[in-house]
Design an enzyme around this catalytic site. Structure first.
Site, PDB file in Angstrom:
ATOM      1  N   GLY A 203       0.467  -1.353   0.023  1.00 32.26           N
ATOM      2  CA  GLY A 203       0.119   0.170  -0.188  1.00 32.26           C
ATOM      3  C   GLY A 203       1.030   1.286  -0.006  1.00 32.26           C
ATOM      4  N   ASN A 204       0.347   2.362   0.276  1.00 35.99           N
ATOM      5  CA  ASN A 204       1.010   3.603   0.536  1.00 35.99           C
ATOM      6  C   ASN A 204       0.267   4.493   1.381  1.00 35.99           C
ATOM      7  OD1 ASN A 204      -0.959   5.366  -1.106  1.00 35.99           O
ATOM      8  ND2 ASN A 204      -0.878   3.989  -2.489  1.00 35.99           N
ATOM      9  N   ARG A 205       0.983   5.708   1.713  1.00 30.98           N
ATOM     10  CA  ARG A 205       0.599   6.338   2.794  1.00 30.98           C
ATOM     11  C   ARG A 205      -0.609   7.485   2.424  1.00 30.98           C
ATOM     12  NH1 ARG A 205       4.383   6.246   6.853  1.00 30.98           N
ATOM     13  NH2 ARG A 205       6.546   5.881   5.965  1.00 30.98           N
TER      14      ARG A 205
END
Ligand code: CTP
Length: 396
Positions: A203-205
């Site tokens: 995933g990412n932030r």
């Protein structure tokens, strides 16, 4: 500012207490005008204590003060939340059987309705016609949220989150334009998750804050908004239709489906460029030896696909991309704008403490065939408005 909070008889009346607090805590003077039916859900002492003013649904109290005219005429904003099918019908037809409907007839200020009712009632042709009449006359009628209703049923009809209604009201009070009325816009927000196994993902932030600000401001400017949200836990923006997705593939399907008849598509989501080639059906177990490598394959580039499709077939008039860059921000942005065939590219510098998860942001908006526009550091709402200003110019 003087705000009249009209409360009609729906179960969501209790949520209007929170809306009332949001107004009073930010310094507004609020006069609550409930209907008789609203008082069956939340009693007059609650409204009186929270607002600091006497409360009555009748025109027969304090008659010497002519409340049925004075309250409406002295208001800067009237907001009815929740607005039942009944009060919408009465307002559309100019009935005046109680203090709230009298107030609606005498108010010369902007009026916001936040409807809440069962789906069948919201979708009934009578309610549709009443809402259309009120909107034609200039009232802001917020589309209800989709979700759990009073019983076990779900569907459109839920009162939007009070904080979201409050934001709409503040914009109306500030006289922000409704220049996107009649436009269909699609906004993607959040960050995709690419499954490795049933419990793990890449995933990412991305928090979704910027995409949600874009959806909220577009809806408040009158647009019909579809928000495609990837893994965001924020409350639904008032008036937006929300489609929830997890992976880039799901986001692509939802964005392309919603874009078919859209005027504008804004790709604010952080889409994973790669996904694991295989998704394990069972949880990957620890082993004694070297861990297994995760082989990645490329995801489709949705923004580039939207731009490419538009070259061959009718598509959105304005396509907006985002670029998160850690270095050579402008050079990378200009190359991306050309490569992805979009009209506007919002370039953010990201890194420690910048952009992700923070309520403020600064950006440079690159404009195809035009000069870049610098948007100074400020709330993500302001950046969203600056983007819609540029979009509105291109639509007109
Ligand atoms: N985007 C997309 N589909 C992808 C990846 C990105 O639609 N598979 C969109 C994003 O929503 C954003 C824009 O493309 O609007 C820029 O994404 P970014 O990841 O910054 O650009 P990339 O083209 O992936 O370039 P790089 O990773 O080299 O910076």
């Amino acid at each position: 500012m003087r705000v009249v909070l009209g409360v009609s008889g729906g179960i969501a009346a209790y949520k209007a207490c929170e809306l009332l607090r949001l107004f009073t805590e930010s310094g507004h003077e609020v006069r609550v005008v409930p209907t008789r039916e609203a008082l069956k859900f939340v009693g007059a002492p609650t409204w009186a204590a929270l607002s600091g003013h006497p409360v009555s649904p009748e025109v027969w109290d304090d008659v010497h003060e002519v409340p049925h005219v004075r309250i409406g005429k002295s208001a800067d904003l009237v907001v009815v939340a929740p607005a039942t099918a009944d009060v919408l019908a009465k307002a559309a037809h100019g009935l005046a059987g109680d203090l709230l409907t009298n107030t609606l007839l005498t108010a010369t200020c902007p009026v916001v309705f936040a409807p809440a009712m069962h789906t069948e009632m919201w979708q009934h042709p009578a309610t549709r016609a009443n809402v259309a009449t009120l909107r034609e006359r200039g009232a802001v009628v917020i589309d209800p949220a989709v979700g759990r209703l009073t019983g076990a049923d779900t569907g459109p009809g839920r009162l939007p989150d009070p904080a979201e209604i409050f934001q709409v009201c503040l914009r109306v009070l500030r006289g922000r334009p409704r220049d996107l009325a009649g436009r269909k816009v699609v906004v993607s927000a959040g960050g995709t998750r690419e499954a490795i196994d049933p419990v793990r993902y890449i995933g990412n932030r991305s928090s979704g804050l910027q995409g949600y600000a874009l959806a909220r401001t577009a809806a408040a400017r009158g647009a019909e908004v579809t928000l495609v949200a990837a893994n965001v836990t924020l409350p639904d923006p008032a008036g937006a239709k929300v489609a929830r997705v997890e992976s880039a593939a799901e986001l692509r399907d939802a964005v392309l489906a919603a874009s078919a008849d859209a005027d504008v598509v804004v790709m604010a989501a952080a889409v994973a460029d790669f996904r694991p080639a295989t998704r394990h059906d069972a949880k990957i177990k620890k082993t004694d030896g070297e861990p297994e490598a995760i082989h990645l394959v490329k995801n489709p580039d949705i923004l580039a696909e939207l731009g490419e499709r538009r070259r061959h077939e009718p598509g959105p008039r304005v396509i907006v991309g985002f670029a998160a860059e850690t270095h050579d921000v402008l050079a990378n942005g200009q190359a991306k704008l050309a490569r992805k065939g979009c009209d506007l590219l919002v370039v953010n510098q990201v890194g420690e403490g910048l952009a992700f998860g923070t309520p403020d942001n600064a950006a440079t908006v690159l404009v195809a065939g035009g000069e870049p526009v610098e948007v100074p550091f400020g709330p993500k709402e302001d950046l969203a408005d600056a983007i819609w200003d540029l979009v509105a110019v291109r639509l007109s």
